[in-house]
Scaffold this motif. Structure first.
Motif, mmCIF file in Angstrom:
data_model
loop_
_atom_site.group_PDB
_atom_site.id
_atom_site.type_symbol
_atom_site.label_atom_id
_atom_site.label_comp_id
_atom_site.label_asym_id
_atom_site.label_seq_id
_atom_site.Cartn_x
_atom_site.Cartn_y
_atom_site.Cartn_z
ATOM 1 N N ALA A 117 0.829 -1.206 0.000
ATOM 2 C CA ALA A 117 0.000 0.000 0.000
ATOM 3 C C ALA A 117 0.865 1.259 0.000
ATOM 4 C CB ALA A 117 -0.927 0.001 1.213
ATOM 5 N N ARG A 118 1.968 1.224 0.750
ATOM 6 C CA ARG A 118 2.866 2.379 0.792
ATOM 7 C C ARG A 118 3.579 2.561 -0.553
ATOM 8 N NH1 ARG A 118 0.356 2.473 4.690
ATOM 9 N NH2 ARG A 118 -0.800 3.659 3.145
ATOM 10 N N TYR A 119 4.016 1.464 -1.157
ATOM 11 C CA TYR A 119 4.630 1.557 -2.493
ATOM 12 C C TYR A 119 3.660 2.236 -3.469
ATOM 13 C CZ TYR A 119 8.525 -1.734 -1.519
ATOM 14 O OH TYR A 119 9.658 -2.351 -1.054
ATOM 15 N N ALA A 120 2.410 1.788 -3.442
ATOM 16 C CA ALA A 120 1.401 2.321 -4.359
ATOM 17 C C ALA A 120 1.134 3.789 -4.081
ATOM 18 C CB ALA A 120 0.107 1.521 -4.234
ATOM 19 N N ARG A 121 1.059 4.153 -2.806
ATOM 20 C CA ARG A 121 0.790 5.545 -2.438
ATOM 21 C C ARG A 121 1.917 6.455 -2.917
ATOM 22 N NH1 ARG A 121 0.335 7.833 3.789
ATOM 23 N NH2 ARG A 121 0.184 10.053 3.261
ATOM 24 N N MET A 122 3.153 6.008 -2.749
ATOM 25 C CA MET A 122 4.287 6.813 -3.200
ATOM 26 C C MET A 122 4.289 6.951 -4.716
ATOM 27 S SD MET A 122 7.404 5.506 -0.753
ATOM 28 C CE MET A 122 7.197 5.392 1.027
ATOM 29 N N ALA A 123 4.003 5.852 -5.398
ATOM 30 C CA ALA A 123 3.969 5.901 -6.861
ATOM 31 C C ALA A 123 2.872 6.841 -7.351
ATOM 32 C CB ALA A 123 3.759 4.496 -7.422
ATOM 33 N N ASP A 124 1.710 6.787 -6.711
ATOM 34 C CA ASP A 124 0.585 7.648 -7.106
ATOM 35 C C ASP A 124 0.901 9.123 -6.883
ATOM 36 O OD1 ASP A 124 -0.844 5.424 -7.822
ATOM 37 O OD2 ASP A 124 -2.052 5.350 -5.985
ATOM 38 N N SER A 125 1.790 9.405 -5.940
ATOM 39 C CA SER A 125 2.145 10.796 -5.655
ATOM 40 C C SER A 125 3.080 11.383 -6.707
ATOM 41 C CB SER A 125 2.818 10.899 -4.281
ATOM 42 O OG SER A 125 4.137 10.377 -4.328
ATOM 43 N N GLY A 126 3.598 10.522 -7.578
ATOM 44 C CA GLY A 126 4.553 10.982 -8.582
ATOM 45 C C GLY A 126 5.991 10.847 -8.135
ATOM 46 N N GLU A 127 6.202 10.408 -6.897
ATOM 47 C CA GLU A 127 7.547 10.181 -6.371
ATOM 48 C C GLU A 127 7.626 8.751 -5.840
ATOM 49 O OE1 GLU A 127 8.721 13.053 -3.482
ATOM 50 O OE2 GLU A 127 8.524 14.750 -4.847
ATOM 51 N N PRO A 128 7.900 7.791 -6.708
ATOM 52 C CA PRO A 128 7.974 6.391 -6.286
ATOM 53 C C PRO A 128 9.038 6.183 -5.205
ATOM 54 C CG PRO A 128 7.926 6.573 -8.670
ATOM 55 C CD PRO A 128 8.150 7.965 -8.139
ATOM 56 N N PHE A 129 8.914 5.084 -4.502
ATOM 57 C CA PHE A 129 9.884 4.728 -3.462
ATOM 58 C C PHE A 129 11.292 4.665 -4.031
ATOM 59 C CE2 PHE A 129 12.437 1.337 -1.518
ATOM 60 C CZ PHE A 129 12.523 1.800 -0.210
ATOM 61 N N ARG A 130 12.239 5.267 -3.310
ATOM 62 C CA ARG A 130 13.646 5.222 -3.709
ATOM 63 C C ARG A 130 14.447 4.510 -2.631
ATOM 64 N NH1 ARG A 130 12.678 11.399 -4.004
ATOM 65 N NH2 ARG A 130 11.905 10.604 -2.026
ATOM 66 N N PRO A 131 15.106 3.426 -2.963
ATOM 67 C CA PRO A 131 15.907 2.712 -1.967
ATOM 68 C C PRO A 131 16.958 3.593 -1.319
ATOM 69 C CG PRO A 131 15.623 1.367 -3.914
ATOM 70 C CD PRO A 131 15.128 2.742 -4.264
ATOM 71 N N LYS A 132 17.451 4.603 -2.045
ATOM 72 C CA LYS A 132 18.487 5.471 -1.519
ATOM 73 C C LYS A 132 18.019 6.922 -1.514
ATOM 74 C CE LYS A 132 21.912 4.484 -0.374
ATOM 75 N NZ LYS A 132 22.333 4.093 1.013
ATOM 76 N N SER A 133 17.232 7.273 -0.542
ATOM 77 C CA SER A 133 16.787 8.656 -0.367
ATOM 78 C C SER A 133 17.603 9.285 0.747
ATOM 79 C CB SER A 133 15.296 8.704 -0.024
ATOM 80 O OG SER A 133 15.027 7.917 1.123
ATOM 81 N N ILE A 134 17.694 10.596 0.740
ATOM 82 C CA ILE A 134 18.477 11.299 1.761
ATOM 83 C C ILE A 134 17.923 10.977 3.144
ATOM 84 C CG2 ILE A 134 19.038 13.577 2.702
ATOM 85 C CD1 ILE A 134 19.291 14.593 -0.111
ATOM 86 N N GLU A 135 18.816 10.652 4.053
ATOM 87 C CA GLU A 135 18.485 10.299 5.435
ATOM 88 C C GLU A 135 17.545 9.101 5.506
ATOM 89 O OE1 GLU A 135 19.112 14.709 7.420
ATOM 90 O OE2 GLU A 135 17.103 13.858 7.335
ATOM 91 N N ALA A 136 17.499 8.312 4.425
ATOM 92 C CA ALA A 136 16.666 7.105 4.380
ATOM 93 C C ALA A 136 15.193 7.424 4.644
ATOM 94 C CB ALA A 136 17.168 6.064 5.382
ATOM 95 N N ALA A 137 14.760 8.635 4.257
ATOM 96 C CA ALA A 137 13.383 9.051 4.525
ATOM 97 C C ALA A 137 12.358 8.103 3.917
ATOM 98 C CB ALA A 137 13.159 10.470 3.997
ATOM 99 N N ASP A 138 12.667 7.544 2.744
ATOM 100 C CA ASP A 138 11.714 6.630 2.112
ATOM 101 C C ASP A 138 11.629 5.303 2.854
ATOM 102 O OD1 ASP A 138 11.265 8.605 0.286
ATOM 103 O OD2 ASP A 138 11.666 7.384 -1.488
ATOM 104 N N TRP A 139 12.714 4.913 3.531
ATOM 105 C CA TRP A 139 12.671 3.696 4.348
ATOM 106 C C TRP A 139 11.627 3.849 5.448
ATOM 107 C CZ3 TRP A 139 18.184 1.490 5.709
ATOM 108 C CH2 TRP A 139 18.898 1.246 4.532
ATOM 109 N N TYR A 140 11.716 4.968 6.165
ATOM 110 C CA TYR A 140 10.807 5.187 7.289
ATOM 111 C C TYR A 140 9.374 5.429 6.819
ATOM 112 C CZ TYR A 140 15.372 5.861 9.420
ATOM 113 O OH TYR A 140 16.675 5.705 9.828
ATOM 114 N N SER A 141 9.229 6.018 5.646
ATOM 115 C CA SER A 141 7.891 6.209 5.083
ATOM 116 C C SER A 141 7.271 4.872 4.716
ATOM 117 C CB SER A 141 7.967 7.105 3.838
ATOM 118 O OG SER A 141 8.563 8.343 4.132
ATOM 119 N N LEU A 142 8.077 3.979 4.196
ATOM 120 C CA LEU A 142 7.593 2.663 3.779
ATOM 121 C C LEU A 142 7.286 1.766 4.970
ATOM 122 C CD1 LEU A 142 7.141 0.625 1.408
ATOM 123 C CD2 LEU A 142 9.548 -0.011 1.663
ATOM 124 N N PHE A 143 8.160 1.777 5.971
ATOM 125 C CA PHE A 143 8.056 0.851 7.107
ATOM 126 C C PHE A 143 7.410 1.480 8.343
ATOM 127 C CE2 PHE A 143 10.882 -1.477 4.487
ATOM 128 C CZ PHE A 143 10.982 -2.779 4.964
#
Length: 311
Positions: A117-143
């Motif tokens: 659901a989080r993957y889909a939400r990020m993709a729908d926002s136009g900014e898909p999940f990035r394994p390497k985001s600054i400060e691992a922000a996408d990690w915490y958003s996903l998990f």
């Protein structure tokens, strides 16, 4: 080793000869390796922030959102996401806002749904999940919805429900939770000084670090204690650190026994290696091999059936 936007503290651990030294502990090293393997960090804007509103849309998947405890700032998420259920483990590793009253299989299924659901939400926002985001922000958003028990279930799952990347992220976050609980900083570089000023544990006080680690590890779920080998290693290392520091300070150490015989046996191996000195390998000590065999023997059958021992 420096990673853009993220600061990792070293903690003293047992070396080959059994003495205490400054080193990156095993789980820290594995987490750092995870960062490397996931590729370069992308420098983008609008990351490294945290939504403090506390207004989280219901998911219908049967979990709650933990109240902020102050450590969520070290796990920055995208605006509109939260990391409370991850940060709560720093002060209460037994908290189960996500996994309460769920069986292991139910946790695995629910976690898979949340991540999708989080993957889909990020993709729908136009900014898909990035394994390497600054400060691992996408990690915490996903998990962010997951608690420590759920992270442990992901880390040890062998069903193929989770990718290697997802399991590495779960392990890295678990490392961060433990590090922060032991007074060892692991988080955004920009907040390292603020953490040092606020943290009650003196990073030079090895007795305090070891004791804090042992007591914190005692509070995690029984599943983690009996299925995750890193728990056995870290629990023994924390107690060994505490006892050695107490000995060096001329203080009688408290009894920090974990109640698990395999941890006691691993501690015995550490002490034996210290007595033997240079020229001996921990892996070849009978007490070390016995500790691992005892750990495997008590694991649930579905976990131990595919476990291979390397001595």
């Amino acid at each position: 080793m420096n990673i853009e936007g993220v600061s990792h503290s070293n903690i003293r651990t047992v070396n080959k000869a059994g003495s205490v030294r400054d080193s990156v502990p095993p789980i820290h090293a594995q987490a750092i390796q995870s960062y490397q393997e996931l590729g370069p960090i992308e420098a983008i804007e609008a990351t490294g922030t945290y939504d403090l509103s506390g207004e989280v849309a219901p998911t219908g998947l049967g979990f709650t959102v933990a109240a902020p405890n102050g450590y969520e700032i070290y796990m920055p998420a995208r605006p509109g996401y939260f990391s409370n259920n991850l940060s709560i483990a720093v002060t209460d590793p037994s908290a189960e806002p996500f996994s309460f009253e769920k069986s292991r299989s139910e946790i695995v299924e629910a976690a898979r749904k949340v991540l999708d659901a989080r993957y889909a939400r990020m993709a729908d926002s136009g900014e898909p999940f990035r394994p390497k985001s600054i400060e691992a922000a996408d990690w915490y958003s996903l998990f962010g919805e997951l608690d420590r028990r759920a992270l442990s279930a992901i880390r040890t799952d062998e069903s193929g429900y989770f990718s290697a990347m997802e399991q590495e992220i779960a392990q890295a976050i678990m490392t961060q939770q433990q590090s922060l609980a032991m007074g060892q900083y692991y988080g955004p570089t920009r907040l390292a000084e603020a953490y040092a000023e606020a943290e009650e544990i003196d990073p030079s006080d090895l007795m305090a670090i070891g004791k804090a680690g042992a007591l914190w590890l005692d509070q995690v779920s029984h599943e983690e204690k009996t299925t995750l080998s890193e728990w056995m290693e870290q629990r023994a290392a924390a107690q060994y650190l505490y006892e050695n520091a107490a000995k060096d300070a001329g203080v009688k150490p408290e009894d920090l026994s974990s109640g698990f015989r395999f941890v006691d046996m691993l501690l015995e191996a550490y002490r034996e290696l210290e007595q033997l000195g240079e020229g001996h390998e921990l892996n070849y000590l009978p007490s070390y091999q016995k500790a691992w065999q005892m750990f495997v023997d008590q694991m649930p059958s579905e976990q131990s059936s595919s476990t291979t021992l390397f001595f």
